[in-house]
Design an enzyme around this catalytic site. Structure first.
Site, PDB file in Angstrom:
ATOM      1  N   GLN A  54       0.833  -1.201   0.000  1.00 57.97           N
ATOM      2  CA  GLN A  54       0.000   0.000   0.000  1.00 57.97           C
ATOM      3  C   GLN A  54       0.869   1.253   0.000  1.00 57.97           C
ATOM      4  O   GLN A  54       0.347   2.358  -0.133  1.00 57.97           O
ATOM      5  CB  GLN A  54      -0.903   0.001   1.239  1.00 57.97           C
TER       6      GLN A  54
ATOM      7  N   VAL B 189       3.843   3.955  -1.202  1.00 56.79           N
ATOM      8  CA  VAL B 189       4.204   4.571  -2.479  1.00 56.79           C
ATOM      9  C   VAL B 189       5.666   4.997  -2.491  1.00 56.79           C
ATOM     10  O   VAL B 189       6.106   5.699  -3.401  1.00 56.79           O
ATOM     11  CB  VAL B 189       3.291   5.797  -2.770  1.00 56.79           C
TER      12      VAL B 189
ATOM     13  N   HIS C 260      -1.312   1.154  -4.453  1.00 56.04           N
ATOM     14  CA  HIS C 260      -1.758   2.544  -4.390  1.00 56.04           C
ATOM     15  C   HIS C 260      -0.868   3.487  -5.193  1.00 56.04           C
ATOM     16  O   HIS C 260      -0.922   4.698  -5.020  1.00 56.04           O
ATOM     17  CB  HIS C 260      -1.847   3.001  -2.931  1.00 56.04           C
TER      18      HIS C 260
ATOM     19  N   CYS D 242      -0.247  13.612 -15.922  1.00 57.65           N
ATOM     20  CA  CYS D 242      -1.253  14.625 -16.238  1.00 57.65           C
ATOM     21  C   CYS D 242      -2.616  13.958 -16.262  1.00 57.65           C
ATOM     22  O   CYS D 242      -2.762  12.849 -16.793  1.00 57.65           O
ATOM     23  CB  CYS D 242      -0.952  15.275 -17.586  1.00 57.65           C
TER      24      CYS D 242
ATOM     25  N   CYS E  80      -3.860  14.508 -20.268  1.00 57.91           N
ATOM     26  CA  CYS E  80      -3.150  13.993 -21.435  1.00 57.91           C
ATOM     27  C   CYS E  80      -2.215  12.867 -20.991  1.00 57.91           C
ATOM     28  O   CYS E  80      -2.074  12.617 -19.792  1.00 57.91           O
ATOM     29  CB  CYS E  80      -2.376  15.115 -22.153  1.00 57.91           C
TER      30      CYS E  80
ATOM     31  N   CYS F 244       0.383  20.843 -16.154  1.00 56.80           N
ATOM     32  CA  CYS F 244       1.102  20.089 -17.172  1.00 56.80           C
ATOM     33  C   CYS F 244       1.822  21.037 -18.132  1.00 56.80           C
ATOM     34  O   CYS F 244       1.203  21.962 -18.672  1.00 56.80           O
ATOM     35  CB  CYS F 244       0.114  19.207 -17.940  1.00 56.80           C
TER      36      CYS F 244
ATOM     37  N   SER G 243      -3.004  -0.978   8.896  1.00 58.57           N
ATOM     38  CA  SER G 243      -4.192  -0.923   9.757  1.00 58.57           C
ATOM     39  C   SER G 243      -5.295  -1.825   9.225  1.00 58.57           C
ATOM     40  O   SER G 243      -6.245  -2.127   9.945  1.00 58.57           O
ATOM     41  CB  SER G 243      -4.706   0.516   9.837  1.00 58.57           C
TER      42      SER G 243
ATOM     43  N   ILE H  74       8.214  -4.135  14.250  1.00 60.37           N
ATOM     44  CA  ILE H  74       8.292  -4.684  12.895  1.00 60.37           C
ATOM     45  C   ILE H  74       9.728  -4.913  12.457  1.00 60.37           C
ATOM     46  O   ILE H  74      10.042  -5.944  11.850  1.00 60.37           O
ATOM     47  CB  ILE H  74       7.555  -3.756  11.906  1.00 60.37           C
TER      48      ILE H  74
END
Length: 249
Positions: free
Chosen positions: A100, A102, A120, A128, A131, A151, A193, A235
């Site tokens: 999830q 990025v 995600h 853009c 385009c 753009c 979560s 973790i």
């Protein structure tokens, strides 16, 4: 680590790993919903991550771009959890990460891009909305002066290549993720979560296919009752231990 857990996961060969923001906090990237999360500290910030608001209001878009211009992820390095998953794959297990996040840290840790499904999207490219143009986000941010970004080809609204609230996940990516979850023998949900759908439902896909579900998360999740094992441990400590147990048949 619990002996029953070790015996259950030892030697697993098909491993699907759903990762959320919690796996990257040790790399210095804040999560969203935790006690010190971005949206916990500034609840209004979530407005900039909603598609309707983003597309309708230049001020919201400027706030969104400001949040990414100085984002900790640009400076972050993979931590022990990212590296352990990559090393497990390198040792011969079939590891597929369904993330999830990025931030691209799984790839930087050594996992091949084809083995990481970015559910995600990614912050490293920008598109853009009017385009076909796509640009490296670094180029876009280099000309960010605090106002809305447009753009350079058509003047359309630029959007980071991430999925905003109200925006559908890529159907091909989600379908591939479901197939991976269904084919897994071990499904690890790490640092999520499990409140954001449809990504969280991959846990159910795995359970229905009789995979062992292990959830590693600081806080309770909606899928804890479905899990074979729930771990509240750190973790960065427990993921390398899990990978070592898997890789020690």
């Amino acid at each position: 680590m619990d002996a029953k857990l070790i015996n259950r996961i030892r030697g697993a060969r098909r491993i699907a790993v759903l990762t959320g923001a919690g796996i990257s906090t040790a790399s210095g990237i804040p999560d969203y919903r935790g006690p010190d999360g971005v949206w916990t500290r500034t609840p209004s910030a979530v407005n900039a991550f909603t598609l309707e608001n983003f597309m309708a209001d230049a001020a919201v878009r400027a706030e969104f771009w400001r949040s990414y211009a100085g984002h900790a992820a640009w400076r972050a390095e993979p931590n022990a959890a990212h590296r352990a998953l990559a090393e497990l794959d390198g040792a011969g297990a079939a590891v597929r990460v369904l993330t999830q996040n990025v931030d691209g840290l799984h790839q930087r840790a050594g996992l091949a891009a084809r083995k990481v499904l970015e559910l995600h999207g990614t912050m490293h490219t920008t598109r853009c909305t009017a385009c076909p143009l796509r640009l490296p986000t670094s180029e876009v941010l280099a000309r960010f002066d605090g106002d809305d970004l447009r753009c350079p080809d058509c003047g359309g609204i630029l959007q980071l290549d991430v999925v905003l609230f109200g925006q559908r996940l890529d159907g091909d990516v989600l379908g591939h993720a479901r197939n991976i979850a269904a084919a897994s023998g071990l499904f690890l949900a790490i640092g999520s979560s499990l409140q954001v759908e449809p990504a969280a439902s991959l846990c159910s896909v795995a359970v229905q296919s009789r995979a062992t579900l292990v959830i590693v998360n600081r806080d309770p999740t909606p899928y804890d009752e479905d899990a074979d094992f729930v771990l509240r441990d750190d973790i960065e400590t427990v993921v390398p231990e899990l990978c070592a147990a898997v890789g020690n048949p």
